[in-house]
Design a protein around this motif. Structure first.
Motif, PDB file in Angstrom:
ATOM      1  N   GLY B  20      -0.817  -9.962  -6.467  1.00  0.00           N
ATOM      2  CA  GLY B  20      -0.709 -10.297  -7.571  1.00  0.00           C
ATOM      3  C   GLY B  20      -1.207  -9.119  -8.450  1.00  0.00           C
ATOM      4  N   ASP B  21      -1.547  -9.111  -9.834  1.00  0.00           N
ATOM      5  CA  ASP B  21      -2.496  -7.932 -10.683  1.00  0.00           C
ATOM      6  C   ASP B  21      -3.881  -7.982  -9.842  1.00  0.00           C
ATOM      7  OD1 ASP B  21      -0.254  -8.138 -12.524  1.00  0.00           O
ATOM      8  OD2 ASP B  21      -0.245  -9.300 -13.326  1.00  0.00           O
ATOM      9  N   ARG B  22      -4.742  -9.014 -10.078  1.00  0.00           N
ATOM     10  CA  ARG B  22      -6.199  -8.642  -9.640  1.00  0.00           C
ATOM     11  C   ARG B  22      -6.122  -7.411  -8.823  1.00  0.00           C
ATOM     12  NH1 ARG B  22     -10.963 -10.986 -11.740  1.00  0.00           N
ATOM     13  NH2 ARG B  22     -12.484  -9.539 -10.752  1.00  0.00           N
ATOM     14  N   SER B  23      -5.855  -8.114  -7.477  1.00  0.00           N
ATOM     15  CA  SER B  23      -5.486  -7.522  -6.198  1.00  0.00           C
ATOM     16  C   SER B  23      -4.787  -5.897  -6.129  1.00  0.00           C
ATOM     17  CB  SER B  23      -4.812  -8.433  -4.612  1.00  0.00           C
ATOM     18  OG  SER B  23      -4.387  -9.621  -5.242  1.00  0.00           O
ATOM     19  N   PHE B  24      -3.816  -5.911  -7.251  1.00  0.00           N
ATOM     20  CA  PHE B  24      -3.413  -4.685  -7.038  1.00  0.00           C
ATOM     21  C   PHE B  24      -3.847  -3.644  -7.251  1.00  0.00           C
ATOM     22  CE2 PHE B  24      -1.051  -1.358  -9.709  1.00  0.00           C
ATOM     23  CZ  PHE B  24       0.315  -1.046  -8.169  1.00  0.00           C
ATOM     24  N   ALA B  25      -4.797  -4.228  -8.855  1.00  0.00           N
ATOM     25  CA  ALA B  25      -5.859  -3.224  -9.679  1.00  0.00           C
ATOM     26  C   ALA B  25      -6.994  -3.166  -8.670  1.00  0.00           C
ATOM     27  CB  ALA B  25      -6.310  -3.665 -11.207  1.00  0.00           C
ATOM     28  N   GLU B  26      -7.661  -4.103  -8.073  1.00  0.00           N
ATOM     29  CA  GLU B  26      -8.582  -3.544  -7.077  1.00  0.00           C
ATOM     30  C   GLU B  26      -8.003  -2.993  -5.997  1.00  0.00           C
ATOM     31  OE1 GLU B  26     -11.902  -5.804  -7.697  1.00  0.00           O
ATOM     32  OE2 GLU B  26     -12.667  -5.219  -6.015  1.00  0.00           O
ATOM     33  N   ALA B  27      -7.559  -3.082  -5.347  1.00  0.00           N
ATOM     34  CA  ALA B  27      -6.540  -2.294  -4.018  1.00  0.00           C
ATOM     35  C   ALA B  27      -6.973  -0.727  -4.739  1.00  0.00           C
ATOM     36  CB  ALA B  27      -6.136  -2.363  -3.460  1.00  0.00           C
ATOM     37  N   MET B  28      -5.656  -0.506  -5.784  1.00  0.00           N
ATOM     38  CA  MET B  28      -5.811   1.224  -5.757  1.00  0.00           C
ATOM     39  C   MET B  28      -7.392   1.647  -6.933  1.00  0.00           C
ATOM     40  SD  MET B  28      -2.623   1.326  -5.727  1.00  0.00           S
ATOM     41  CE  MET B  28      -1.757   2.627  -6.514  1.00  0.00           C
ATOM     42  N   THR B  29      -7.865   0.709  -7.648  1.00  0.00           N
ATOM     43  CA  THR B  29      -9.040   1.804  -7.871  1.00  0.00           C
ATOM     44  C   THR B  29      -9.610   1.651  -6.992  1.00  0.00           C
ATOM     45  OG1 THR B  29      -9.132  -0.056 -10.638  1.00  0.00           O
ATOM     46  CG2 THR B  29     -10.728   1.098  -9.265  1.00  0.00           C
ATOM     47  N   MET B  30      -9.928   1.187  -5.729  1.00  0.00           N
ATOM     48  CA  MET B  30     -10.495   1.740  -4.994  1.00  0.00           C
ATOM     49  C   MET B  30     -10.272   2.611  -3.944  1.00  0.00           C
ATOM     50  SD  MET B  30     -13.293  -0.196  -5.521  1.00  0.00           S
ATOM     51  CE  MET B  30     -14.355  -0.556  -3.535  1.00  0.00           C
ATOM     52  N   SER B  31      -8.968   2.740  -3.742  1.00  0.00           N
ATOM     53  CA  SER B  31      -8.411   3.800  -3.395  1.00  0.00           C
ATOM     54  C   SER B  31      -8.221   5.337  -3.871  1.00  0.00           C
ATOM     55  CB  SER B  31      -7.384   3.718  -2.571  1.00  0.00           C
ATOM     56  OG  SER B  31      -6.015   3.018  -3.738  1.00  0.00           O
ATOM     57  N   GLY B  32      -8.725   5.333  -5.589  1.00  0.00           N
ATOM     58  CA  GLY B  32      -8.111   6.057  -5.764  1.00  0.00           C
ATOM     59  C   GLY B  32      -7.777   6.002  -7.576  1.00  0.00           C
ATOM     60  N   SER B  33      -7.378   5.420  -7.703  1.00  0.00           N
ATOM     61  CA  SER B  33      -6.089   5.525  -8.609  1.00  0.00           C
ATOM     62  C   SER B  33      -6.644   4.125  -9.835  1.00  0.00           C
ATOM     63  CB  SER B  33      -5.034   5.056  -8.839  1.00  0.00           C
ATOM     64  OG  SER B  33      -4.321   5.800  -7.517  1.00  0.00           O
ATOM     65  N   ILE B 182       6.600   8.088  -8.830  1.00  0.00           N
ATOM     66  CA  ILE B 182       6.402   8.179  -7.218  1.00  0.00           C
ATOM     67  C   ILE B 182       5.101   8.656  -7.156  1.00  0.00           C
ATOM     68  CG2 ILE B 182       7.425  10.269  -5.395  1.00  0.00           C
ATOM     69  CD1 ILE B 182       9.859  10.278  -7.343  1.00  0.00           C
ATOM     70  N   GLY B 183       4.433   9.670  -7.553  1.00  0.00           N
ATOM     71  CA  GLY B 183       2.884   9.573  -7.243  1.00  0.00           C
ATOM     72  C   GLY B 183       2.361   8.761  -7.024  1.00  0.00           C
ATOM     73  N   LEU B 184       2.102   7.635  -8.419  1.00  0.00           N
ATOM     74  CA  LEU B 184       1.443   6.120  -7.341  1.00  0.00           C
ATOM     75  C   LEU B 184       2.247   5.268  -7.154  1.00  0.00           C
ATOM     76  CD1 LEU B 184       0.539   5.263 -11.609  1.00  0.00           C
ATOM     77  CD2 LEU B 184      -0.933   5.976  -9.879  1.00  0.00           C
ATOM     78  N   ALA B 185       3.807   5.518  -6.339  1.00  0.00           N
ATOM     79  CA  ALA B 185       4.018   4.684  -5.625  1.00  0.00           C
ATOM     80  C   ALA B 185       3.587   5.277  -4.627  1.00  0.00           C
ATOM     81  CB  ALA B 185       5.125   4.942  -5.901  1.00  0.00           C
ATOM     82  N   ARG B 186       3.036   6.219  -4.294  1.00  0.00           N
ATOM     83  CA  ARG B 186       3.037   7.183  -3.120  1.00  0.00           C
ATOM     84  C   ARG B 186       0.952   7.086  -2.877  1.00  0.00           C
ATOM     85  NH1 ARG B 186       3.463  12.115  -3.910  1.00  0.00           N
ATOM     86  NH2 ARG B 186       5.527  12.177  -3.215  1.00  0.00           N
ATOM     87  N   THR B 191      -2.323   2.802   0.152  1.00  0.00           N
ATOM     88  CA  THR B 191      -2.742   1.518  -0.052  1.00  0.00           C
ATOM     89  C   THR B 191      -2.985   0.330   0.414  1.00  0.00           C
ATOM     90  OG1 THR B 191      -3.390   2.816  -2.243  1.00  0.00           O
ATOM     91  CG2 THR B 191      -4.762   0.512  -2.297  1.00  0.00           C
ATOM     92  N   PHE B 192      -1.312  -0.186  -0.294  1.00  0.00           N
ATOM     93  CA  PHE B 192      -0.627  -1.335   1.069  1.00  0.00           C
ATOM     94  C   PHE B 192      -0.528  -0.740   2.714  1.00  0.00           C
ATOM     95  CE2 PHE B 192      -1.554  -2.082  -3.366  1.00  0.00           C
ATOM     96  CZ  PHE B 192      -2.022  -2.609  -3.710  1.00  0.00           C
ATOM     97  N   ASN B 193      -0.249   0.529   2.631  1.00  0.00           N
ATOM     98  CA  ASN B 193       0.466   0.270   4.086  1.00  0.00           C
ATOM     99  C   ASN B 193       1.871   0.137   4.441  1.00  0.00           C
ATOM    100  OD1 ASN B 193       0.568   1.554   6.606  1.00  0.00           O
ATOM    101  ND2 ASN B 193      -1.390  -0.063   6.891  1.00  0.00           N
ATOM    102  N   LYS B 194       2.210   0.543   3.251  1.00  0.00           N
ATOM    103  CA  LYS B 194       3.849  -0.031   3.506  1.00  0.00           C
ATOM    104  C   LYS B 194       4.524   1.319   3.398  1.00  0.00           C
ATOM    105  CE  LYS B 194       3.533  -4.465   1.709  1.00  0.00           C
ATOM    106  NZ  LYS B 194       4.828  -5.114   2.024  1.00  0.00           N
ATOM    107  N   PRO B 195       5.952   1.319   3.578  1.00  0.00           N
ATOM    108  CA  PRO B 195       6.684   2.463   3.299  1.00  0.00           C
ATOM    109  C   PRO B 195       7.435   2.951   2.094  1.00  0.00           C
ATOM    110  CG  PRO B 195       7.988   0.308   4.284  1.00  0.00           C
ATOM    111  CD  PRO B 195       6.567   0.413   4.514  1.00  0.00           C
TER     112      PRO B 195
END
Lengths: 342, 797
Positions: B20-33, B182-186, B191-195
């Motif tokens: 969801g939006d909140r988890s996505f924002a949180e995880a991306m923020t904490m990994s540097g984006s 692509i940069g953000l997808a990488r 961050t989410f451990n996905k290919p």
């Protein structure tokens, strides 16, 4: 004489007990006990008495004297108390009338916050250093690993004092990192507070002059974990025991790894609200492990020493602390505004 | 950077339903984006569904309205009255049902229209917050007719691309590679451990050779390290398909036509800005990348004539500029409806040059803002191929074989040391080297033993501090918050504290406040006109101040050489706020020019007051400040030639020979210059001079063992005699017994001859070793009177 004495006694005691001023009382004392007083006059007649009568009358007279003296003393105390009471009553004040308050000046809200933060850092072993506001670009940029083409160096962003862009108004307190490293040998715990300048037009959130603080720690074996420890301690000292912090990656040319420290929003407790713009966290400061190039350029061996640094905007800290909504108020110096922060 | 979650799903399998939006924002923020905000496109539109018009009749009471029936998949047709004319039976339309909310907050209610109940409304695209750009086939004056099949009753938002969520990122300047999907997808993949699903563009050969039609020269390889181009002929300009329009719209880019949309879409995907020229407008098929020549002018796509400077990079044909390189194309080579052949440019430009050009032309574009942060030069070719692939996919033209690629000095690969122990030492962590290898590999690093090959898009990784750079990469993927705090570092090897000077500064602030003065903070800059306002002479050295060469305005162009203007301005402002009694202090710096280009920054403590105050209360404050630093026996010298102060009410304050302060009433003409008609007072105290005369630490002195005798004398003396003169005379003539002398009265008027005044002094006499006799005191007073008479014509009253 016996009856003379008892009559005198009766009259004297009633007069004395009836007296209602200290003056009247004194005149009665003179009247009865004085050298020419009535009791004295009676006693003088004692010489005409028989040897048997004399001691009897003498005792009676002395008893009477003591009685009168006691009555005078008794009444004197009562009169004094009454007089005092009257005086006190007449001196009564309306305690609800306005006070005469000494005029005490107030600190600027920014200073209140700065003093608090200084105390926190002094408590953590930091020394406070002051540095020049008119600075060389070398210290402001080069020595902080800022690339020669960095946008912050543009004349649209930074105030310059010469055509070769060699001297400027410092854009942050960070040039003091280099200045302190040059003059103080490690271990270093330095905190710098002061004015900084950037070419921003004045509005509710911008000012061409603002205040920053800088912290610098250099020692052997300093790590990113140390930075987290001390900055979290600082947040706790500033905002209380239950303060939660988070460290999130960020970028500064002079630190690597870099981070920003957020504190959990005090308003909503992390749920997201207007104050934290829905994020649940409020950004407090930027920090990071000193880029080894910075140490090297300032003559400190990066193989032996490492460190961390942080910087924090003080206007924002003060405005957040006092819920001040417009930055312009901070430099307007309206005494009505200043006196809010007693 | 705006990222459409739908577009993200092309590269990583991360549907909204899973994260969801909140988890996505949180995880991306904490990994540097850092996520700034998330926008749900459909947010305000509800209750609008797909419906089919099943019946249509003229409204009996209107000459233009229609009464229609619409099947919205609910088993019962809705009756809807509409004024639209472009619909027919069988059309699929957007039906706003009773209670629906439209763009802009409009709520639809079941209501009669000219007597006939309408159970909803047919919507136009603008009522859904969209434009002709998203719906190029729609009738701009009618309702939206959907030209594809959809299920009846389906929420309109998912049909017109409003079911997307758009995430806005704050990308730090070092990570220009993340200004792309692509940069953000990488980053998201790590961050989410996905290919990460990367795609290699595939082109089918359609013959021809681009090199036959186009010739490219780079005149200035510093400003343009690489220029890559391909040619598309038989171009068919048309609107883009719905999927492309929706993805661009969601990302904040307006769809235009297939060719322009393709270049924008590739910029979104790869972060590589592209440009399409109408090949017919490129004279002689020549592309020359050079700096503009003196006097060259180009009308850019936004219709503005741009005067080009010779430091600006241009894309030119054999005759003239046809684009401002990396910023914006020219109108003279714009893609228009009848464009037949297109030249696709995919180039790499110098970021600083682009930034300066864009700033100078006041034209920051999506392209320039990407170029100015630096772009991987390896991107030009793959992005160009992707664009051509899309041309083939969209049947927008025929891609000629061959790529023209001018790349004079290919960027070398960067290999840096990878030492896990160093990384742990920097972080104070205990992260396994396996974790590090895995994280770095997924970020695109190629780990080979103790070396790491840096991916070409990571322009921020430097060989000058490789361990710290890798430490940051590892730490942000590991999680900054997972790195444990280190309790042992709490103790300090350094003793903290304020310096002596800082403590004195703090003390003086406290004294100011106890004297009733409140602290202000004023700007360090002043206007050059301030010098006139405080009536400085033309020759005054203070006028030679440090000047800012690029100030915000004339008013803030001088670094102050005096604090007086700031104080007077503040007093005047307070008075204009009708604040009655004001006392202020300002502990700030003045800046005195120095030969090395820097300045002596002297701390000045400035007091200012008006209202319930006078000269002597100001003098009292100055004295209290001095006394706090144990500076006693001050000397006050009247000042009549300081143009800023009242000539009869100003003084210089000396301790021995050191000038500590100037104080007094502000000259009425100066006050008038600040619009103030009442008396204002100010003191300018030189903090450094004060510190220099600071008294010693106090030591205990035994209290006097014998009583003092007090003697009061009053004398009549000429009125120009100063208190200082008389007291000095008394002190000099009083002998060793005179402990102190104070003035308790000064009187002129009835009983005193014209030109004279009466001064009364209280003399305190004491001996250290005995109780004084009256005769001792008489002797002392007589000696004093004698001296006063002889030296100052002052006689016992």
């Amino acid at each position: 004489m016996k009856s003379q004495l008892s009559k005198l006694g009766e009259i004297a005691l009633s007069e004395i007990m009836g007296a209602d001023t200290p003056e009247l009382l004194e005149s009665l004392r003179v009247k009865y006990l004085g050298k020419k007083g009535e009791l004295t006059a009676i006693l003088r007649q004692m010489s005409g008495l028989s040897a048997e009568e004399r001691p009897i009358i003498g005792t009676l007279a002395n008893n009477l004297r003591e009685k009168i003296e006691a009555a005078i003393e008794e009444n004197r105390a009562a009169i004094n108390a009454a007089v005092l009471q009257k005086k006190l009553r007449s001196e009564a004040l309306d305690v609800t009338m306005p006070a005469t308050e000494p005029i005490i000046g107030v600190r600027h809200p920014m200073s209140i916050v700065v003093d608090e933060i200084k105390d926190i850092f002094i408590g953590m072993g930091f020394r406070i250093y002051d540095g020049p506001e008119i600075e060389m670009s070398t210290y402001n940029f080069d020595r902080l690993n800022t690339p020669a083409t960095h946008p912050a160096r543009e004349w649209t962003d930074t105030f310059y004092l010469d055509n070769e862009s060699k001297t400027l108004l410092r854009t942050h307190t960070s040039p003091m990192q280099a200045r302190v490293m040059e003059t103080v040998s490690p271990p270093i715990r330095a905190a710098v507070f002061g004015r900084c300048y950037r070419k921003d037009e004045v509005d509710a959130t911008h000012s061409p002059m603002f205040h920053q603080m800088e912290g610098l720690v250099i020692d052997e074996g300093i790590t990113f974990a140390d930075l987290k420890t001390l900055l979290h301690d600082m947040a706790v000292a500033m905002y209380g025991e239950n303060t939660a912090t988070r460290f999130r990656p960020h970028h500064f040319p002079f630190t690597e790894p870099s981070c920003e420290m957020d504190v959990l929003c005090h308003e909503c407790g992390g749920k997201g609200c207007r104050v934290c713009k829905g994020e649940g966290w409020i950004e407090l400061l930027g920090a990071g492990v000193c880029n080894p190039r910075i140490l090297e350029m300032s003559g400190i061996d990066p193989e032996k020493y490492s460190g961390w640094a942080f910087g924090m905007g003080l206007e924002r800290a003060a405005m957040r602390r006092f819920k001040i909504s417009d930055l312009r108020l901070m430099f307007d110096n309206d005494i009505r505004f200043l006196e809010m922060f007693k | 950077m705006k990222l459409s979650r739908a577009l993200l799903c092309d590269y990583i399998d991360l549907p909204l339903s899973e994260v969801g939006d909140r988890s996505f924002a949180e995880a991306m923020t904490m990994s540097g984006s850092k996520v700034e905000a998330t926008e749900i496109l459909s947010d305000r539109i509800t209750g609008v569904v797909v419906g089919r018009i099943t019946g249509m009749e003229k409204h009996p009471d209107s000459d233009h309205m229609w009464v229609c029936t619409a099947d919205v998949g609910e088993g019962r047709d809705l009756s809807i009255v509409t004024g639209a004319q472009n619909q027919k039976i069988g059309d699929l339309v957007a039906v706003a049902k009773d209670g629906a909310k439209l763009h802009g907050g409009l709520e639809i209610k079941k209501a009669p229209l000219r007597g006939i109940i309408s159970e909803g409304m047919f919507c136009s695209f603008s009522e859904l917050g969209q434009s002709l750009h998203e719906h190029p086939y729609a009738d701009p004056d009618g309702i939206l007719i959907l030209n594809e099949e959809f299920n009846l009753g389906e929420d309109i938002c998912s049909v017109i691309g409003l079911d997307d969520h758009v995430v806005e990122f704050e990308i730090t300047p070092n990570r220009s590679d993340c200004l792309s999907v692509i940069g953000l997808a990488r980053e998201a993949a790590v961050t989410f451990n996905k290919p990460l699903k990367l795609h290699t563009p595939l082109l089918r050969s359609e013959g021809g050779n681009a090199a036959d039609l186009v010739d490219i020269t780079i005149d200035d390889p510093t400003l343009c390290p690489r220029y890559t181009a391909r040619v598309v002929k038989n171009v068919k300009i048309a609107p883009s398909p719905r999927w492309l329009r929706e993805k661009l719209s969601a990302s904040g880019i307006r769809p235009i036509n297939n060719i322009v949309d393709i270049t924008n879409f590739v910029m979104l995907e790869y972060g590589q800005p592209m440009h399409a020229f109408d090949l017919a407008c490129v004279k002689d098929g020549q592309i020359i990348v050079r700096r503009a020549k003196e006097g060259e002018v180009l009308k850019t796509l936004d219709g503005t004539e741009r005067n080009l400077r010779t430091d600006m990079l241009c894309i030119c044909d054999s005759e003239r500029p046809i684009a401002v390189g990396g910023v914006m194309g020219g109108e003279n080579s714009e893609i228009i409806g009848d464009t037949a052949a297109v030249l696709f440019e995919s180039a790499n430009f110098d970021g600083t040059s682009i930034r300066r050009t864009a700033a100078a032309l006041n034209m920051r574009t999506d392209a320039s803002s990407r170029f100015e942060k630096g772009i991987d030069p390896n991107l030009t070719e793959i992005a160009l191929n992707r664009a051509c692939e899309l041309v083939q996919m969209l049947s927008a033209g025929e891609v000629l074989d061959g790529t023209i690629d001018v790349y004079p000095e290919p960027k070398p690969e960067l290999i840096i040391p990878f030492v896990p122990e160093k990384i742990n030492a920097i972080l104070g962590s205990d992260i396994s080297s396996e974790f590090m290898c895995d994280a770095l590999s997924r970020l695109g690093f190629i780990i080979d033993g103790s070396n790491a090959k840096v991916p070409s898009w990571r322009l921020d990784i430097s060989p000058l501090h490789p361990h710290n750079d890798l430490a940051e990469e590892v730490a942000r993927i590991y999680g900054y918050d997972r790195i444990k705090s280190s309790a042992k570092r709490r103790e300090s090897a350094v003793r903290g504290g304020l310096s002596d000077v800082q403590s004195a500064e703090k003390l003086l602030g406290t004294v100011c406040r106890s004297c009733g003065y409140s602290e202000i903070i004023t700007y360090s800059f002043i206007s050059p006109s301030s010098f006139d306002k405080i009536r400085l002479s033309e020759e005054s050295k203070l006028r030679d101040c440090v000047r800012i060469l690029n100030p915000l305005g004339e008013d803030t162009s001088c670094m102050r050489s005096s604090t007086l203007p700031s104080m007077l301005e503040t007093l005047a402002r307070n008075r204009s706020y009708r604040n009655l009694n004001v006392r202020l202090y300002d502990f700030g710096r003045i800046y005195k020019k120095r030969d090395d280009g820097l300045a002596d920054e002297k701390q000045i403590l400035t007091l200012g007051a008006y209202g319930d105050t006078d000269f002597y209360s100001l003098k009292g404050a100055v004295q209290a400040l001095c006394s706090a630093l144990r500076i006693s026996d001050l000397r006050y010298v009247a000042v009549s030639d300081n143009p800023s102060y009242h000539p009869g009410r100003a003084a210089k304050v000396y301790k021995d020979d050191a000038l500590i302060a100037v104080l007094g009433q502000i000259h009425p003409l100066v006050a008038a210059n600040y619009g103030v008609s009442d008396a204002m007072y100010a003191a300018e105290i030189d903090f450094e001079a004060m510190l220099g005369t600071r008294g010693n630490e106090p030591l205990y002195v035994p209290l006097p063992a014998y009583p003092a005798i007090l003697r009061d004398i009053a004398v009549i003396c000429p009125e120009d005699k100063t208190a200082y003169e008389l007291v000095s005379c008394i002190k000099a003539s009083g002998g060793t017994l005179l402990e102190s002398c104070s003035i308790f009265d000064c009187y002129k008027g009835t009983g005193i001859p014209e030109g004279f005044k009466s001064m009364a002094f209280s003399l305190k006499l004491r001996a250290k070793d005995r109780t004084l006799k009256d005769s001792d005191a008489d002797d002392c007073v007589n000696a004093v009177l004698k001296a006063l008479a002889a030296l100052h014509d002052a006689h016992l009253r």
